[in-house]
Design a protein around this motif. Structure first.
Motif, PDB file in Angstrom:
ATOM      1  N   ALA A   2       0.595  -1.311   0.137  1.00  0.00           N
ATOM      2  CA  ALA A   2       0.196  -0.142   0.212  1.00  0.00           C
ATOM      3  C   ALA A   2       0.357   1.143  -0.122  1.00  0.00           C
ATOM      4  O   ALA A   2       1.927   1.267   0.890  1.00  0.00           O
ATOM      5  CB  ALA A   2      -0.854  -0.093   0.787  1.00  0.00           C
ATOM      6  N   LYS A   3       0.069   2.445  -0.589  1.00  0.00           N
ATOM      7  CA  LYS A   3       1.103   3.872  -0.525  1.00  0.00           C
ATOM      8  C   LYS A   3       0.599   4.267  -0.152  1.00  0.00           C
ATOM      9  O   LYS A   3      -0.435   4.076   1.026  1.00  0.00           O
ATOM     10  CB  LYS A   3       0.864   4.586  -1.965  1.00  0.00           C
ATOM     11  CG  LYS A   3       1.638   3.268  -3.232  1.00  0.00           C
ATOM     12  CD  LYS A   3       1.152   4.354  -3.940  1.00  0.00           C
ATOM     13  CE  LYS A   3       2.300   4.081  -5.913  1.00  0.00           C
ATOM     14  NZ  LYS A   3       2.712   4.926  -6.792  1.00  0.00           N
ATOM     15  N   TYR A   4       1.411   5.268   1.048  1.00  0.00           N
ATOM     16  CA  TYR A   4       1.620   6.276   2.047  1.00  0.00           C
ATOM     17  C   TYR A   4       1.177   7.545   1.553  1.00  0.00           C
ATOM     18  O   TYR A   4       1.526   8.191   0.542  1.00  0.00           O
ATOM     19  CB  TYR A   4       2.810   6.305   3.408  1.00  0.00           C
ATOM     20  CG  TYR A   4       3.274   5.191   3.605  1.00  0.00           C
ATOM     21  CD1 TYR A   4       2.689   5.352   5.029  1.00  0.00           C
ATOM     22  CD2 TYR A   4       3.191   3.847   3.260  1.00  0.00           C
ATOM     23  CE1 TYR A   4       2.817   4.251   5.849  1.00  0.00           C
ATOM     24  CE2 TYR A   4       3.635   2.980   3.963  1.00  0.00           C
ATOM     25  CZ  TYR A   4       3.695   2.388   5.253  1.00  0.00           C
ATOM     26  OH  TYR A   4       3.762   1.809   5.631  1.00  0.00           O
ATOM     27  N   HIS A   5       0.292   8.365   2.708  1.00  0.00           N
ATOM     28  CA  HIS A   5      -0.480   9.220   2.045  1.00  0.00           C
ATOM     29  C   HIS A   5      -0.045  10.222   3.103  1.00  0.00           C
ATOM     30  O   HIS A   5      -0.151  10.387   4.249  1.00  0.00           O
ATOM     31  CB  HIS A   5      -1.768   9.489   2.611  1.00  0.00           C
ATOM     32  CG  HIS A   5      -2.454  10.921   1.700  1.00  0.00           C
ATOM     33  ND1 HIS A   5      -2.748  12.297   3.021  1.00  0.00           N
ATOM     34  CD2 HIS A   5      -2.756  11.532   0.568  1.00  0.00           C
ATOM     35  CE1 HIS A   5      -3.040  13.198   2.203  1.00  0.00           C
ATOM     36  NE2 HIS A   5      -3.005  12.718   0.990  1.00  0.00           N
ATOM     37  N   VAL A   6       1.553  11.368   2.336  1.00  0.00           N
ATOM     38  CA  VAL A   6       1.963  11.846   3.223  1.00  0.00           C
ATOM     39  C   VAL A   6       1.743  13.261   2.768  1.00  0.00           C
ATOM     40  O   VAL A   6       1.146  14.005   1.536  1.00  0.00           O
ATOM     41  CB  VAL A   6       3.656  11.616   2.886  1.00  0.00           C
ATOM     42  CG1 VAL A   6       4.364  13.297   3.427  1.00  0.00           C
ATOM     43  CG2 VAL A   6       3.794  10.915   2.597  1.00  0.00           C
ATOM     44  N   SER A   7       1.476  14.064   3.814  1.00  0.00           N
ATOM     45  CA  SER A   7       1.361  15.746   3.645  1.00  0.00           C
ATOM     46  C   SER A   7       2.143  16.376   4.083  1.00  0.00           C
ATOM     47  O   SER A   7       2.618  16.390   5.583  1.00  0.00           O
ATOM     48  CB  SER A   7      -0.005  16.185   4.642  1.00  0.00           C
ATOM     49  OG  SER A   7      -0.841  15.467   3.881  1.00  0.00           O
ATOM     50  N   THR A   8       2.970  17.228   3.377  1.00  0.00           N
ATOM     51  CA  THR A   8       4.524  17.721   3.556  1.00  0.00           C
ATOM     52  C   THR A   8       4.214  19.161   3.526  1.00  0.00           C
ATOM     53  O   THR A   8       2.841  20.020   2.494  1.00  0.00           O
ATOM     54  CB  THR A   8       5.782  17.193   3.624  1.00  0.00           C
ATOM     55  OG1 THR A   8       6.624  17.956   3.958  1.00  0.00           O
ATOM     56  CG2 THR A   8       5.503  16.931   1.459  1.00  0.00           C
ATOM     57  N   SER A   9       4.991  19.997   3.051  1.00  0.00           N
ATOM     58  CA  SER A   9       5.318  21.780   2.821  1.00  0.00           C
ATOM     59  C   SER A   9       6.990  21.593   1.884  1.00  0.00           C
ATOM     60  O   SER A   9       7.527  21.689   2.781  1.00  0.00           O
ATOM     61  CB  SER A   9       5.112  22.724   3.971  1.00  0.00           C
ATOM     62  OG  SER A   9       6.144  23.888   3.595  1.00  0.00           O
ATOM     63  N   ILE A  10       6.261  21.652   0.554  1.00  0.00           N
ATOM     64  CA  ILE A  10       7.942  21.944  -0.122  1.00  0.00           C
ATOM     65  C   ILE A  10       8.127  23.815  -0.683  1.00  0.00           C
ATOM     66  O   ILE A  10       6.762  24.244  -0.917  1.00  0.00           O
ATOM     67  CB  ILE A  10       7.773  20.742  -1.313  1.00  0.00           C
ATOM     68  CG1 ILE A  10       7.987  19.775  -0.307  1.00  0.00           C
ATOM     69  CG2 ILE A  10       8.649  21.556  -1.926  1.00  0.00           C
ATOM     70  CD1 ILE A  10       7.632  18.563  -1.267  1.00  0.00           C
TER      71      ILE A  10
END
Lengths: 158, 332
Positions: A2-10
């Motif tokens: 399964a893929k991971y959902h990642v929330s970040t700031s770039i």
């Protein structure tokens, strides 16, 4: 898997992406987000070509998992210039000809910026120690070190 | 470029959760900073794990606490944070020096205390790409049956090269270990077996959650190392010394060495050197102790003989300087 959902700031922009656990932050930046500025050199943390900032700390993106960027702030070379306005380090690298092939340059710029943020008045030795994790096979470092010292002086208003 | 093998990533927020997942996933590896693990996984060194258990989200493992007499460091504390910590710099300078001397800034920002204490042993026949090792028929440490350093050897000579272990060994370091039976503490020296292949004496599920150090009043300590490039690289030899003066006599002496043996060596029989001054005769007896207990083999590009000599020179230099004036070592 399964893929991971990642929330970040770039580069100060909220970004969400999907990635597999074994994708590194560098894989994500280049392959998923099409940010090709950070380079893959050695993939073993020796060369520094993939240097990025993670929550204000200089790291090798090839040794950080993409999932580890969850909730963190990532800064890459793409965020260094503000519009058409180059960062003083970028301008100085051009003026001093502190690059040839340019593969190491994004990493060195990010690392040099990190140094000047924590130490605005570095000695030449401190610059050389700080940039020891960034390898350049073209210019021989002298012009790079000179550029960083010149910008440090300029930014101090010298 | 070699790709990472697929794995599941588990991110526990408590030590107990980490242990539970460790028990459920016997074929898991622990992720600290990843500065050594990710490199090795990419090179196909060690069994490909089903899961990585990320120990960086566990609050209690990220804390440095204590005072000028005793210190507790969580295993997930970053080396850069340890090196910069005011309490550590003031009262445990040898430990701050060791942390500041690891690799380069990018590694120190990710690498952890636990990771450095449990750093995999290294060898020129082991830390290589898959095709390199395959073409050499692998080696005793992983995948093969022959040691290329000592072809008749039944044991692996891969070298321990963590920098923190010696600095903590001379400060009476103890590790807190969690496992099936709960938490236990053990002297840091007992964390290490003396075999380069299975170099830790931990049960399969166990892991280190913190380490403690003690600074006795009047104790002076320092760490220094020799390597190919002064600002990056694993140590060819690293030495920590802690000593106390009793007037003009040597009151206490503890010495630990990394980069030579498959374990960090806490030098034995140093008590016999105490009670007199530090002169050439004493240093020659000191040399003899080091020579007898260090066993550097050709596991790096420099010879074992050189590394043992280098360790001896460093150790002598640190003892002299600490005895003479509380040498604080290189700071940067």
């Amino acid at each position: 898997m399964a893929k991971y959902h990642v929330s970040t700031s770039i580069n100060d922009e909220a970004v969400e992406f999907l990635c597999e656990p074994q994708q590194t932050l560098l894989d994500v930046l280049r392959d998923e987000l099409q940010l090709f500025g950070s380079k893959e050199g050695c993939s073993s943390g020796d060369c520094g070509a993939c240097s990025v900032m993670l929550d204000g700390r200089l790291v090798c993106a090839c040794l950080v998992l993409g999932v580890e960027a969850e909730g963190r702030a990532v800064e890459t070379i793409e965020g260094m210039a503000k519009g058409d306005q180059l960062h003083p380090l970028q301008q100085s690298f051009l003026e001093e000809a502190a690059l040839q092939c340019g593969v190491c340059t994004p990493g060195i710029l990010i690392a040099a910026k990190a140094l000047l943020e924590r130490n605005p008045n570095p000695t030449e030795t401190e610059v050389r120690y700080w940039l020891a994790g960034n390898l350049c096979r073209c210019t021989g470092y002298d012009k790079i070190v000179r550029s960083v010292l010149a910008v440090a002086e300029e930014m101090r208003g010298g | 470029m070699e790709l990472l093998p697929p794995f599941e990533l588990l991110r526990p927020t408590t030590v107990e959760q980490a242990l539970a997942w460790r028990l459920e996933n016997p074929n898991s590896r622990l992720l600290g900073g990843g500065t050594d693990l990710i490199v090795n996984l990419r090179r196909g060194i060690g069994e490909a794990p089903q899961a990585l258990i990320d120990l960086n989200q566990i609050d209690e493992m990220t804390v440095i606490a204590g005072d000028g007499a005793a210190l507790r460091i969580g295993a997930s504390v970053k080396l850069a944070a340890l090196a910069a910590h005011p309490l550590v710099r003031a009262h445990y300078p040898g430990l701050a020096q060791a942390a500041a001397s690891v690799a380069a800034a990018t590694q120190r920002n990710m690498a952890t205390v636990g990771g450095n204490l449990c750093l995999d042993t290294r060898c020129i026949f082991y830390n290589q790409s898959e095709w390199w090792r395959a073409s050499n028929d692998y080696c005793l440490k992983y995948g093969g049956s022959k040691c290329h350093v000592a072809p008749k050897s039944k044991v692996c000579y891969a070298t321990f090269s963590g920098d923190l272990a010696p600095a903590l060994l001379v400060l009476e370091g103890e590790v807190e270990i969690i496992g099936r039976g709960g938490r236990r503490t053990a002297p840091l020296a007992e964390l290490y077996s003396r075999d380069g292949r299975d170099y830790l004496s931990l049960a399969r599920e166990e892991f280190v959650c913190s380490v403690t150090a003690r600074a006795a009043p009047g104790l002076r300590a320092a760490y220094d190392k020799i390597r190919v490039r002064r600002a990056i690289e694993f140590p060819l030899a690293g030495v920590a010394v802690a000593l106390a003066r009793d007037g003009d006599k040597l009151g206490a002496l503890r010495v630990a060495v990394t980069g030579t043996n498959p374990w960090p060596v806490l030098l034995e029989e140093t008590a016999a050197l105490c009670g007199g001054g530090v002169d050439e005769a004493l240093l020659q007896r000191f040399d003899a102790l080091l020579k007898a207990q260090l066993m550097a083999m050709k596991t790096t590009f420099t010879s074992g003989h050189y590394r043992r000599r280098a360790a001896t020179v460093l150790a002598r230099r640190l003892v002299r300087r600490l005895f003479d004036g509380g040498y604080m070592g290189e700071t940067r």
